[in-house]
Scaffold this motif. Structure first.
Motif, PDB file in Angstrom:
ATOM      1  N   HIS A   1       6.760 -19.947   7.332  1.00 48.82           N
ATOM      2  CA  HIS A   1       6.471 -17.947   6.452  1.00 48.82           C
ATOM      3  C   HIS A   1       4.892 -17.054   6.484  1.00 48.82           C
TER       4      HIS A   1
ATOM      5  N   PRO B   1       5.522 -15.430  10.578  1.00 47.01           N
ATOM      6  CA  PRO B   1       5.908 -14.175  10.039  1.00 47.01           C
ATOM      7  C   PRO B   1       7.694 -13.630  10.783  1.00 47.01           C
ATOM      8  N   ASP B   2       8.575 -13.191   9.558  1.00 45.93           N
ATOM      9  CA  ASP B   2      10.084 -12.386  10.777  1.00 45.93           C
ATOM     10  C   ASP B   2       9.368 -11.270  10.910  1.00 45.93           C
ATOM     11  N   ASP B   3       8.212 -10.563  10.547  1.00 41.22           N
ATOM     12  CA  ASP B   3       8.284  -8.781  11.380  1.00 41.22           C
ATOM     13  C   ASP B   3       7.558  -9.212  12.880  1.00 41.22           C
TER      14      ASP B   3
ATOM     15  N   THR C   1      -0.972  -9.491   5.009  1.00 35.75           N
ATOM     16  CA  THR C   1      -0.270 -10.004   4.342  1.00 35.75           C
ATOM     17  C   THR C   1       1.108  -9.256   5.404  1.00 35.75           C
ATOM     18  N   ARG C   2       2.054  -8.691   5.270  1.00 34.00           N
ATOM     19  CA  ARG C   2       2.936  -8.546   6.349  1.00 34.00           C
ATOM     20  C   ARG C   2       2.225  -6.777   6.411  1.00 34.00           C
TER      21      ARG C   2
ATOM     22  N   ASP D   1      -2.263  -9.363  13.054  1.00 31.17           N
ATOM     23  CA  ASP D   1      -2.986  -9.982  11.776  1.00 31.17           C
ATOM     24  C   ASP D   1      -4.217  -9.935  11.417  1.00 31.17           C
TER      25      ASP D   1
ATOM     26  N   GLU E   1      -1.400 -14.401   0.794  1.00 40.70           N
ATOM     27  CA  GLU E   1      -0.808 -15.380   0.821  1.00 40.70           C
ATOM     28  C   GLU E   1      -0.392 -16.331   0.231  1.00 40.70           C
TER      29      GLU E   1
ATOM     30  N   ASN F   1       9.744 -16.833   0.449  1.00 38.73           N
ATOM     31  CA  ASN F   1       8.727 -16.248   0.935  1.00 38.73           C
ATOM     32  C   ASN F   1       8.147 -14.770  -0.562  1.00 38.73           C
ATOM     33  N   LYS F   2       7.710 -13.758  -0.402  1.00 36.02           N
ATOM     34  CA  LYS F   2       7.109 -13.194  -1.124  1.00 36.02           C
ATOM     35  C   LYS F   2       8.371 -12.247  -1.880  1.00 36.02           C
TER      36      LYS F   2
END
Length: 663
Positions: free
Chosen positions: A48, A52-54, A246-247, A546, A626, A650-651
């Motif tokens: 994660h 990250p999945d994005d 962050t996402r 990022d 994070e 995850n968040k």
């Protein structure tokens, strides 16, 4: 052109020969130790953070490494899910408080961009008031019988020069003393400048013009400082949460900055509305001439007094409600062991990112020539369309329509600037090209387009140039001028780029005094082509990248081991054409980067653990956004996995008890 993707198996070094990240090597050679790649356990517990999945597929492939069709599908899927999640949050906010979304917008767009909104109001007012001054005091502003032509012209020149000084000076201050100090200083300078403009006077008309011009110069210093300070603080999210990685940063960083920037457009809108209202109040309920000096005095002084009240409130807000501004800069300086201005980072930025400076400064220069040239259309089609072209109200009404069109462009930019299939670089190139077309078409058939037969097409090109200027270089230059540079000199680089932009505006304001309107149309379009070319060659596309990863690469550069960095910040997608030609992306090895990234995360974890004991130093709680799970804590401490197995959260899972509106 040969592909610059270097992560294929035939190009990778053998397992066990991966260079180990370490300090600078005085012999300029890095030793290689037989270290194994990341284990499945490590990949899982750090997934994660590292994938990250994005940005990555479930198989761990970076979105920019996907074939075009799969990339489009991946980006569309992520964007649809994000839109759905945002709509759900909006609905949840409205259930709790019907005005919740408006409150969110106020906190996250209006407040960060309040300074730009106020300066947009005032600077737009300067241009709007000049035709009123020419009508009320023609012997000074128009015929130049009692005022020096040089002093009347200096009103524009000193305003622009003051902005240029502020952009460079406050940009350096923002990196030297801190973002918060720069924010407070700008608000104070603008407030004092507005008091000077409101109360400007002279024994003679020329004395008033001189006082007015120098007041604009002083106010311009504060205006100029708003560009680098607002951009960097909004980008680093210091205004709101002090988080960087962050996402939300990856998916919406451009939107956040652009939403702050577009407040400049709202400032222009409200200025024009207020001037129209004041005209109707003090000019017998109508906007047609004659215009008395007494009426002009009321209008211009009230129009400056109102934003002075808002700027005074801004001084308070930035002093007492924005104490967290600058956390990321403080952290970066602490990591580099720098207390004052980071001269080393400045030199290394010029060395390593010189091409990016060419793109940001040169692109802004070309854009401001266009931005200033947009006015070339208006007076020409007003003369053809209007029954009373000498009426200031006619000009102000068309200005209001143009500002509304520009606002549509601002909002369109904010919605698409983070889209990975379009993004910053493409948006700027398309915007430059469309502005080029809108100017070059009438340039070579000018007489037709200023005639009744072609005036409506001429008018349409005017509004299209306004739209694509905002939905293109004007919004993008403000964002990327800070985004593509490291934290330590971000405000300085942004200020320098913005200063070069105002140099373009200054060039246009001087040049236009010596050439006729058709010749102006011959000159202006080529700045669009030049801007498009500089964008293509020297500007990297940071859409979806990022900022944390960019800062990670920067740390490798500072430590003299750039060749040990193999992450996505040097992916060809995120490099300029020039950087790829120079071979910057040759070390991109995503598989090798996994283990190194875990080691870098370990360093951050150790820093966070140490910061828990530094609550009295003023540098605690330097959160990057994070999420360190229990398994990560145990991994770094050498303890077994939590609860006898993986505990990946995850968040959203960790905050599952929170309401949607809180998220």
């Amino acid at each position: 052109m040969a592909r610059f993707m270097r992560h294929h198996k035939e190009h990778e070094p053998p397992i066990g020969e991966i260079p180990v990240p370490h300090g600078p090597d005085t012999g300029n050679e890095h030793e290689h130790y037989p270290i194994p790649p990341a284990t499945d356990y490590e990949k899982e517990i750090f997934k994660h953070l590292t994938h990250p999945d994005d940005s990555y597929t479930p198989e761990g492939v970076y979105w920019a490494d996907l074939p075009l069709s799969k990339r489009f599908n991946f980006v569309s899927t992520v964007d649809k899910a994000e839109v759905s999640a945002e709509w759900s949050s909006i609905k949840s906010m409205m259930k709790e408080d019907f005005l919740g979304p408006l409150k969110w917008y106020f906190r996250h767009a209006v407040l960060p961009g309040a300074g730009l909104g106020l300066e947009g109001y005032v600077l737009f007012s300067i241009g709007n008031l000049e035709p009123l001054f020419k009508k009320a005091w023609p012997e000074c502003w128009d015929k130049k019988a009692v005022c020096s032509d040089n002093w009347v012209a200096s009103v524009t020149y000193l305003e622009v020069i003051g902005i240029m000084v502020g952009q460079v000076f406050v940009g350096i201050i923002g990196d030297w003393i801190g973002r918060r100090w720069g924010l407070i200083q700008d608000a104070l300078i603008m407030f004092i400048g507005l008091l000077m403009l409101t109360g400007s006077w002279g024994v003679t008309l020329e004395g008033w013009v001189i006082c007015y011009a120098w007041s604009l110069f002083f106010y311009g210093i504060g205006v100029g400082g708003e560009y680098p300070i607002t951009a960097t603080s909004s980008m680093e999210n210091a205004v709101m949460a002090g988080k960087l990685s962050t996402r939300d940063d990856r998916l919406h960083r451009g939107r956040k900055v652009t939403m702050a920037f577009l407040m400049q457009g709202w400032g222009q809108f409200f200025n024009q509305v207020l001037l129209i209202i004041l005209m109707l109040i003090f000019n017998r309920g109508q906007g047609d001439p004659p215009y008395s000096a007494r009426m002009a005095q009321y209008i211009f002084r009230i129009s400056f007094a109102i934003p002075a009240i808002g700027t005074l409130w801004l001084c308070y807000y930035r002093t007492y409600r924005m104490k967290a501004a600058g956390k990321q800069l403080l952290k970066a300086k602490k990591k580099a062991n720098v207390t004052g201005y980071d001269v080393k980072s400045l030199k290394m930025t010029v060395t390593n990112f010189g091409g990016r400076l060419v793109a940001t400064a040169g692109g802004w220069f070309c854009n401001d020539v266009f931005f200033y040239g947009n006015k070339l259309f208006q007076s020409q089609f007003i003369n053809v369309l209007s029954d009373n072209p000498s009426s200031i109200m006619t000009t102000w009404t068309w200005n209001l329509v143009n500002v509304a069109v520009s606002l549509v462009g601002y909002y369109a930019a904010s919605m698409l600037i983070d889209n990975k299939m379009y993004g910053r670089k493409m948006m700027q190139q398309v915007g430059f090209f469309m502005c080029f077309l809108m100017f070059v078409i009438p340039a070579f058939n000018y007489e037709f387009y200023v005639s009744p037969a072609g005036v409506h097409a001429f008018q349409a090109m005017y509004f299209l140039s306004s739209f694509f200027n905002q939905f293109g270089p004007n919004s993008v230059t403000f964002l990327v001028a800070g985004e593509v540079f490291p934290t330590q000199i971000r405000a300085s680089a942004h200020g320098f780029s913005a200063c070069m932009g105002k140099a373009g505006a200054l060039l246009a304001s001087v040049l236009y005094n010596y050439i006729d309107t058709q010749t102006k149309f011959y000159v202006v379009p080529w700045f669009g082509l030049a801007g498009m070319l500089m964008t293509y060659l020297w500007l990297p596309d940071t859409t979806g990248l990022d900022l944390k990863e960019q800062e990670r690469r920067w740390q490798y550069i500072l430590q003299g081991r750039e060749q040990d960095y193999h992450g996505v910040a040097i992916h060809p997608k995120h490099l300029s054409v020039w950087e790829r030609w120079m071979g910057v992306g040759k070390n991109y090895y995503p598989d090798m980067d996994m283990k190194a990234k875990i080691e870098d995360i370990k360093g951050e974890w150790q820093e966070k653990e140490a910061s828990k004991n530094e609550s009295e130093t003023g540098v605690d709680d330097l959160d990057d956004g994070e999420e360190f799970t229990d398994d990560i804590h145990n991994y770094f401490r050498g303890a077994p996995p939590a609860q006898g197995g993986l505990m990946i959260k995850n968040k959203e899972e960790q905050k599952g008890s929170e309401s949607e509106s809180d998220k």
